[in-house]
Design an enzyme around this catalytic site. Structure first.
Site, short mmCIF file in Angstrom:
data_model
loop_
_atom_site.label_atom_id
_atom_site.label_comp_id
_atom_site.label_asym_id
_atom_site.label_seq_id
_atom_site.Cartn_x
_atom_site.Cartn_y
_atom_site.Cartn_z
N ILE A 77 0.92 -1.15 0.10
CA ILE A 77 0.02 -0.04 -0.07
C ILE A 77 0.87 1.25 -0.20
CG2 ILE A 77 -1.92 -1.23 1.11
CD1 ILE A 77 -1.38 0.58 3.47
N CYS A 78 0.54 2.18 -0.93
CA CYS A 78 1.16 3.57 -0.89
C CYS A 78 1.47 4.05 0.54
CB CYS A 78 0.71 4.45 -1.86
SG CYS A 78 1.40 5.87 -1.97
#
Length: 128
Positions: A77-78
């Site tokens: 996930i960013c």
């Protein structure tokens, strides 16, 4: 073929994440390799450990977690998008002075470098 998936929609409220999950399952059933799923923008909500769907709904957050556990698919996930939306792991929670973390086990906070690497090493990158 080797695939990577980019998910930009939350676990609930849009069709993006559930379509991506169904696509991921189909890839595996058909014998393709799914190397990673990168969650970006609102897609980071798929990693929120505190998500609690209704009892008659599919638990998509735990579905992603099972995909990671059973097939070794990296769930990135960013980190920038996650922090803006209140998704933190233990390290970030400590750094920010927060009482607890809420990143679902199996997910990893990552930079855009993880997406760039997937783009370079996979035959196809599919965005939902």
């Amino acid at each position: 073929m080797r695939f990577a998936i980019v998910v930009t929609g939350p676990a609930y409220g849009t069709q993006q994440a559930s379509s991506a999950f169904q696509f991921a399952q189909a890839l595996i059933v058909e014998g393709h390799e799914l190397s990673s799923v990168f969650f970006y923008r609102g897609g980071v909500y798929n990693a929120n450990q505190l998500t609690s769907p209704a009892s008659d709904e599919f638990d998509l957050v735990r579905g992603w977690q099972q995909l990671n556990a059973q097939h070794g698919v990296a769930l990135n996930i960013c980190v920038a998008a996650a922090l803006r939306r209140g998704i933190v792991d233990e390290t970030e929670a400590g750094r920010l002075g927060l009482a607890s973390s809420n990143l679902q086990p199996g997910f990893t906070l990552s930079g855009l470098g993880a997406l760039a690497e997937a783009s370079l090493t996979c035959d196809r990158v599919v965005q939902f």
